[in-house]
Write a protein that holds these residues in place. Structure first.
Motif, PDB file in Angstrom:
ATOM      1  N   THR A   1      91.495   8.599  -7.302  1.00 64.97           N
ATOM      2  CA  THR A   1      91.097   9.938  -6.875  1.00 64.97           C
ATOM      3  C   THR A   1      90.395   9.885  -5.522  1.00 64.97           C
ATOM      4  O   THR A   1      89.363   9.214  -5.364  1.00 64.97           O
ATOM      5  CB  THR A   1      90.159  10.583  -7.910  1.00 64.97           C
ATOM      6  OG1 THR A   1      90.790  10.585  -9.193  1.00 64.97           O
ATOM      7  CG2 THR A   1      89.825  12.010  -7.516  1.00 64.97           C
TER       8      THR A   1
ATOM      9  N   ARG B   1      98.320   8.924 -10.338  1.00 66.55           N
ATOM     10  CA  ARG B   1      98.229   8.486 -11.731  1.00 66.55           C
ATOM     11  C   ARG B   1      99.463   7.641 -12.028  1.00 66.55           C
ATOM     12  O   ARG B   1     100.595   8.072 -11.775  1.00 66.55           O
ATOM     13  CB  ARG B   1      98.190   9.702 -12.658  1.00 66.55           C
ATOM     14  CG  ARG B   1      98.117   9.354 -14.159  1.00 66.55           C
ATOM     15  CD  ARG B   1      98.428  10.589 -14.990  1.00 66.55           C
ATOM     16  NE  ARG B   1      97.570  11.709 -14.632  1.00 66.55           N
ATOM     17  CZ  ARG B   1      96.439  12.027 -15.269  1.00 66.55           C
ATOM     18  NH1 ARG B   1      96.057  11.299 -16.303  1.00 66.55           N
ATOM     19  NH2 ARG B   1      95.724  13.056 -14.890  1.00 66.55           N
TER      20      ARG B   1
ATOM     21  N   ASN C   1      95.656  12.036  -4.851  1.00 61.92           N
ATOM     22  CA  ASN C   1      95.459  11.554  -6.217  1.00 61.92           C
ATOM     23  C   ASN C   1      96.730  10.858  -6.681  1.00 61.92           C
ATOM     24  O   ASN C   1      97.840  11.297  -6.343  1.00 61.92           O
ATOM     25  CB  ASN C   1      95.153  12.715  -7.174  1.00 61.92           C
ATOM     26  CG  ASN C   1      93.812  13.367  -6.891  1.00 61.92           C
ATOM     27  OD1 ASN C   1      92.784  12.717  -6.988  1.00 61.92           O
ATOM     28  ND2 ASN C   1      93.824  14.646  -6.527  1.00 61.92           N
TER      29      ASN C   1
END
Length: 827
Positions: free
Chosen positions: A776, A783, A781
């Motif tokens: 982050t 993931r 960002n």
């Protein structure tokens, strides 16, 4: 001027540079004068009929915590002699196959007015298993052995090690973890010095992981996980040192061993090896060879978000699915010769090599979304990596007397060459909107050469003190070149922006001194290491950086027995984490069309101060409280690439500070005579400060690691292992990492009069190793969720042939290897 006067003069110089550190060492010297001369323990080992027992293992332990101090074998008449390295309270244990283990009462050696102990007459009784059941339950070394400096992992007799790689065994060891970037960590901290057979390994990250994957665990005797290494080791490794000790047959005559294994996960894994050894009174000639053919997979799902501020256009997101299949084939070999030039002088030489070929194919599907528009493209990356390496060592040791604590001089010279040839073809097909395909061809070559020479000297001093000192010089050259060629619509051109050579030169000159001794029931080790570093990095004709600096690394270890059940150990040290050569190398390695890895030539060295206080209770429960403060910590991060657009780079970077608090509980237990249980629990708090990618970082988080290992010694030659580990969610710089764990089981059967061993193991039974990482930043960002081929069933067979008689203990010193092991074992 006497040695004591020289030592005092040296301490005065140290005091001027280090202040309170030297004051503490200076206080130790006069106090040590109160200690009396240490004494040897003599005795005879016999059986129940008073017949002498030859080659019984006789061990001297500290009475406070049973830590091993010295081990010898009884001779043909059953006699033995154990020299105590320092005054103190000790116990003697004796072990022999088929007999119950013997423990003596505590012995006071050299303390106060205590007289010299009378020679011991030790009578071993036949074990109940042998005498009553006609079944031999053979004792095995415990898998894990804790000590004030760290943990010893006995790999050789572990069923879970059969057919595995060295990286697999490390990943299951207490306190050791491996992240998605293949970076090793010890007790939650990255930055480790890895020593293989006495030689420092210069690799890190993915290259070190590939090297350890190519090294079969069947060649490993033991691992040492040192969180408090002494000054004899390089100061490199802020989190500690991992020592990998390779097997060397101790049997007389000509003998050897052979092993073969096959494992099946999603893909197959084959390994085989042969070891030969010829040992005589004046020589020891040895060699081994191993081959591995292993296939693995890595599946990763990415989800990324780019802000309008970063792109300078509408915000965007991307969804990627990456499937990679890897095929590793490797050959490892070693040959060596030790010559006993005299009773006290040994000359040794060894040459080892490793050649690995890794072929991988990566399929990637990418969907880009921005506003009301979208793009979709596919990329296919075929990567071939060839890594041959060759190391040579010449070593010498001379003892000036027969005593184990006599003066000694040893020298080592090492040359190592690591070469990497990497070729990749990254093809990208654009589906929406449709456009011509593109090809990126990369051809990279890297050659790393390390030359090192070291000299070590040990000198006993009055009042049971021991001085150890040495010097070492290391010269490193790293030459790297790459050419990237892009092809679009049939037109090829060299991409000059990323096709630049990189050259790195590093010279480290070091000297150290360590003072060991015991005073009034407290043993101490005070050391100082000085390292002078010269480095230069160039990219093509452009110089990037040049540095010259001197650093001092003091360390102190104090051990005191409070009473017969409790003892305390205090360890304080300063260490450094210099960037590895791969971490400094800015040349790119592409995963797919949107992701690549690269080094950072502007990395600076990280320095860390470690403080650890350990309490031990009856040598079964250990509690350690530690704190580490790092300046300019080196961390691995994933962030937007400087190229702009949707490209992401994985690379190391420096933050400002890191504070790391840990509480570790270790319990080696024996619930039953046939059951050893080793439990390790680590709780920690991690806090970072710094700024990267325009994002200020000031955050921390709690985490925990749990390792449970059960070792079962069963009748009729059977043995078993049950291993489980768990890592909680944790904070690592800008990343949040999900929890994960694994459960593995192994069984083995001894056959053919203990010459053969059949093993079966299954790792990650419940497939709980996959995990998720979230990065982050203010403008970006990511993931990702990763899975690998960790659930594997392996069947292995090993066979030992030749003379089964073990050579009597002798004062052997194969250069740096034995010096490092001696330093790890302590006094």
């Amino acid at each position: 001027m006497s040695l004591i006067e020289l030592l005092r003069a040296g301490l005065e110089i140290i005091y001027k540079r280090l202040g309170s550190w030297a004051l503490l060492i200076g206080l130790l010297l006069p106090l040590a004068a109160r200690a009396q001369s240490g004494l040897a323990v003599r005795g005879t080992v016999a059986d129940g009929r008073n017949a002498p027992l030859e080659l019984a293992t006789v061990t001297l332990h500290r009475a406070a915590d049973s830590v091993v101090v010295k081990t010898e074998f009884s001779d043909a008449t059953g006699k033995f002699l154990l020299q105590s390295p320092a005054a103190g309270r000790y116990r003697v244990s004796v072990a022999q196959v088929g007999y119950a283990r013997y423990w003596s009462a505590p012995l006071d050696l050299g303390l106060g007015d205590a007289p010299a102990p009378a020679p011991l007459l030790i009578v071993l009784q036949a074990s109940a298993a042998t005498a009553l059941q006609e079944v031999t339950v053979t004792a095995r070394k415990p898998l894990y052995e804790p000590s004030p400096r760290g943990t010893l992992v006995n790999v050789a007799d572990n069923p879970l090690s059969a057919g595995a790689t060295t990286l697999d065994v490390l990943g299951r060891s207490p306190g050791v973890t491996l992240d998605a970037g293949s970076n090793l960590a010890l007790r939650g901290r990255q930055g480790l010095l890895v020593v293989i057979d006495g030689r420092r390994t210069p690799l890190a990250g993915a290259e070190l992981a590939d090297y350890l994957r190519a090294l079969p665990a069947d060649q490993i005797q033991s691992l040492e996980l040192l969180t408090n290494p002494p000054a004899q080791y390089d100061a490199q490794g802020g989190a500690g040192v991992i020592v990998i000790n390779l097997k060397k047959d101790q049997r007389l005559g000509t003998n050897g061993s052979a092993n073969a294994s096959y494992g099946q996960g999603r893909y197959g894994k084959l390994a085989a090896g042969l070891s030969l050894n010829s040992r005589g009174k004046k020589y020891n000639l040895y060699g081994n060879y191993a081959y591995a053919d292993r296939r693995n997979f890595t599946d990763i799902d990415f989800a990324r978000t780019f802000t309008e501020q970063l792109l300078r256009r509408p915000a965007a997101s991307s969804v990627l699915s990456t499937d990679q299949v890897l095929h590793l084939r490797s050959h490892t070999a070693k040959v060596g010769l030790d010559l006993n030039l005299s009773k006290r002088t040994l000359l040794g030489a060894a040459v080892s090599g490793l050649v690995s070929q890794v072929n991988s194919h990566t399929d990637n599907q990418t969907q880009l979304l921005y506003g009301t528009s979208s793009e979709h493209f596919s990329s296919f990356n075929d990567l071939s990596t060839w890594r041959p390496s060759l190391t040579a060592n010449l070593n010498f040791k001379h003892s000036f007397a027969d005593s184990a604590t006599a003066r000694s001089l040893s020298a080592d010279a090492d040359v190592a060459r690591y070469h990497t040839a990497r070729r990749n073809d990254l093809t990208t097909y654009f589906d929406a909107p449709s456009q011509a395909a593109s090809l990126l061809h990369g051809d990279q070559g890297s050659t790393l050469i390390i030359r090192a020479a070291k000299l070590d000297y040990a000198q006993p001093l009055p009042h049971r003190l021991r001085l150890e000192a040495g010097a070492k010089a290391t010269l490193v050259t790293s030459d790297n070149n790459v050419t990237f060629i892009t092809t679009q619509q049939g037109v090829s051109a060299v991409d000059t922006a990323i096709s630049k050579p990189f050259y790195y030169r590093e010279n480290v000159n070091a000297a150290y001194a360590t003072l060991r001794g015991t005073l009034a029931g407290t043993s101490f080790q005070a050391g100082l290491r000085a390292e002078q570093t010269n480095l230069r990095a160039d990219q093509g004709p452009r110089p990037l950086r040049e540095q010259h600096y001197l650093q001092l690394f003091p360390n102190l270890l104090l051990e005191r027995a409070l009473n017969k059940n409790n003892s305390l150990t205090l360890a304080v040290a300063r260490r450094v984490e210099r960037p590895s050569y791969l971490q400094l190398n800015p040349l790119r390695a592409y995963l797919d069309a949107t992701s690549y890895a690269a080094g950072n030539p502007y990395l600076v060295a990280e320095t860390t101060t470690n403080v650890e206080l350990t309490h031990r209770y009856k040598n079964t429960l250990s509690t350690a409280l530690a704190y580490a403060r790092s300046s300019q910590p080196i961390v691995n991060v994933i962030q937007p690439a400087p190229d702009g657009g949707y490209l992401v780079v994985s690379q190391p970077a420096n933050l400002s500070t890191r504070d790391f608090y840990t509480l570790a509980l270790t319990a080696p237990l024996m619930p039953r005579p046939w059951w050893n249980l080793y439990a390790n629990v680590l709780g920690y708090y991690n806090h970072y400060t710094g700024t990267l990618a325009g994002t200020a970082l000031d955050r921390g988080g709690f985490g925990a690691e749990l390792t449970l290992n059960n070792s079962f010694t069963l009748p009729h030659g059977w043995a078993a292992e049950l291993n489980g580990s768990y890592e909680s969610r944790q904070v690592y710089n800008y990343q949040n990492i999900s929890d994960r764990g694994q459960v593995s089981v192994g069984v083995q059967k001894s056959m053919w009069q203990k010459q053969g061993t059949l093993r079966l193991s299954v790792t990650d039974i419940f497939y709980t190793q996959p995990y998720q990482v979230i990065s982050t930043y203010d403008t970006f960002n990511e993931r990702y969720y990763t899975r690998q081929d960790t659930r594997v069933a392996t069947l292995s067979l090993s066979y030992r042939f030749g003379n089964s008689k073990v050579a009597a203990a002798r004062k052997r010193a194969a250069g740096a290897e034995d010096e490092l092991r001696r330093a790890a074992a302590g006094q």
